[in-house]
Design an enzyme around this catalytic site. Structure first.
Site, PDB file in Angstrom:
ATOM      1  N   CYS A 185       4.452   0.346   3.674  1.00 39.99           N
ATOM      2  CA  CYS A 185       3.536   0.197   4.815  1.00 39.99           C
ATOM      3  C   CYS A 185       2.100   0.452   4.378  1.00 39.99           C
ATOM      4  CB  CYS A 185       3.947   1.159   5.925  1.00 39.99           C
ATOM      5  SG  CYS A 185       2.854   1.105   7.351  1.00 39.99           S
ATOM      6  N   CYS A 228      -0.043   2.266   6.915  1.00 38.20           N
ATOM      7  CA  CYS A 228       0.175   3.723   6.992  1.00 38.20           C
ATOM      8  C   CYS A 228      -0.448   4.439   5.793  1.00 38.20           C
ATOM      9  CB  CYS A 228       1.664   4.071   6.980  1.00 38.20           C
ATOM     10  SG  CYS A 228       2.728   2.998   7.918  1.00 38.20           S
ATOM     11  N   ASP A 229      -0.262   3.890   4.607  1.00 35.51           N
ATOM     12  CA  ASP A 229      -0.541   4.657   3.395  1.00 35.51           C
ATOM     13  C   ASP A 229      -1.686   4.118   2.534  1.00 35.51           C
ATOM     14  OD1 ASP A 229       1.595   6.331   4.032  1.00 35.51           O
ATOM     15  OD2 ASP A 229       3.050   5.026   3.059  1.00 35.51           O
TER      16      ASP A 229
END
Ligand code: NDP
Length: 316
Positions: free
Chosen positions: A142, A145-146
């Site tokens: 992701c 997200c990261d």
């Protein structure tokens, strides 16, 4: 299903299948409506966020929060109003008529007046041992997200579809260099996404390459690649490895009952969580292949609980 006796099965007004942000938000709303929802948490209680580290894009946490801790808080909040969260996976279901029947862990029969499906999706991984070991330590599925953790670092994205293109383009905001590793010599992605990737100065495509190992002790330090044409192997240094080889919605048990799209996502009516079966609602990543964020999953979980509550009220 036929061998199991439902005559003494527990019956609930609302059964929620899955316990990520969608399912637990549905549980919060349904319990506050006195519907005494039961949540079967599934094989990965808490959902995909359990495998992430810092969550920095969920509103209300200005300093970020660890994924598992956030899901713990979702759980506590749902329990506070009486949601009954249970270990167990719904392994089969019969949605042919109300009340609905399901079996938990292949042995326990449960009857439900309404069902909220929040079984989520699972990112596909390559299946390498070191990929699993370094998940959350440089391996991610992701970028949204990261990605921000890889400022000025070199990263790679695996895949040749739209997900991989999106991940690679997103990562150019942070990383100094993004390699796109694809196993063939042509991309599967839509032309417009391909064009954007090819036009990006930060992205370099490595054609005909398969990742055969992920290197690093505590964090990712590189990958081992194999040329899928010549068979030649080489190592390359990297700090981040993103998988963009697709997601699979966890909807197999519903395929005989609900309308799924060609990728397996449950189709819902516009502006609601109604599925084609009256009394069955779907939310979160099992139904949404576009946004796939914790906050959007929580939003549709809220919608599903409100839809279920109104559906029940109309029939009382
Ligand atoms: P796709 O199935 O389209 O692509 C998966 C890619 O990963 C393919 O290039 C495939 O290679 C590669 N791949 C699969 N397994 C492996 C493996 N084990 N090792 C190496 N590579 C592998 O999945 P996506 O998630 O990209 O897209 C799913 C759907 O969602 C598509 O319809 C897509 O258009 C859509 N989507 C749309 C977006 C948008 O419009 N903004 C964004 C994201 C997705 P190969 O090509 O060789 O099979």
């Amino acid at each position: 299903m036929n061998q199991i006796d439902f005559s003494t099965a527990e019956r609930h007004k609302v059964v929620i299948v899955g316990s990520g942000p969608a399912g637990l938000t549905a549980a919060l709303y349904a319990s506050r409506s006195n519907l005494e929802p039961v949540v079967f948490q599934g094989p990965e209680p808490g959902g995909q966020l359990i495998t992430t580290t810092d969550v920095e894009n969920y509103p209300g946490y200005p300093d970020g929060i660890m994924g598992p801790e956030m899901m713990q808080q979702f759980e506590e909040q749902a329990r506070r109003f009486g949601a009954d969260l249970r270990w167990g996976t719904v392994t089969s279901i019969d949605l042919s008529g109300t009340p609905f029947k399901m079996i938990v862990d292949e042995e326990t029969p449960i009857i439900a007046d309404t069902v909220i499906i929040s079984t989520g999706a699972s990112a596909q991984y390559l299946g390498l041992d070191n990929e699993k070991r370094l998940l959350g330590r440089g391996v991610s599925a992701c970028a949204t997200c990261d990605g921000a953790f890889f400022k000025d670092q070199e990263v790679a994205v695996v895949g040749g579809g739209d997900t991989a293109m999106e991940e690679a383009l997103f990562l150019t905001r942070f990383a100094s260099k993004v390699y796109l590793i694809h196993r063939r010599d042509s991309l599967r992605a839509s032309k417009i996404m391909q064009d954007r990737v090819i036009a990006s100065e930060k992205i370099e495509i490595l054609w005909n390459r398969a990742v055969i190992d992920v290197l690093g002790e505590n964090d990712v330090s590189g990958v081992r690649l194999k040329d899928t044409v010549s068979g030649e192997e080489n190592d390359m240094d990297l700090q981040g490895l993103f998988l963009g080889i697709g997601h699979k919605p966890n909807t197999d048990i519903f395929k005989d009952w609900l309308n799924l799209d060609s990728n397996g996502y449950i189709q819902t009516e516009p502006d609601s969580t109604y599925t084609g079966v009256s009394g069955v609602f779907a939310c979160g990543d099992a139904q949404d292949h576009v946004y796939r964020q914790a906050v959007t999953a929580a939003g549709t979980g809220c919608m599903a609980a409100i839809d279920a509550e109104r559906w029940l009220a109309e029939r009382e």
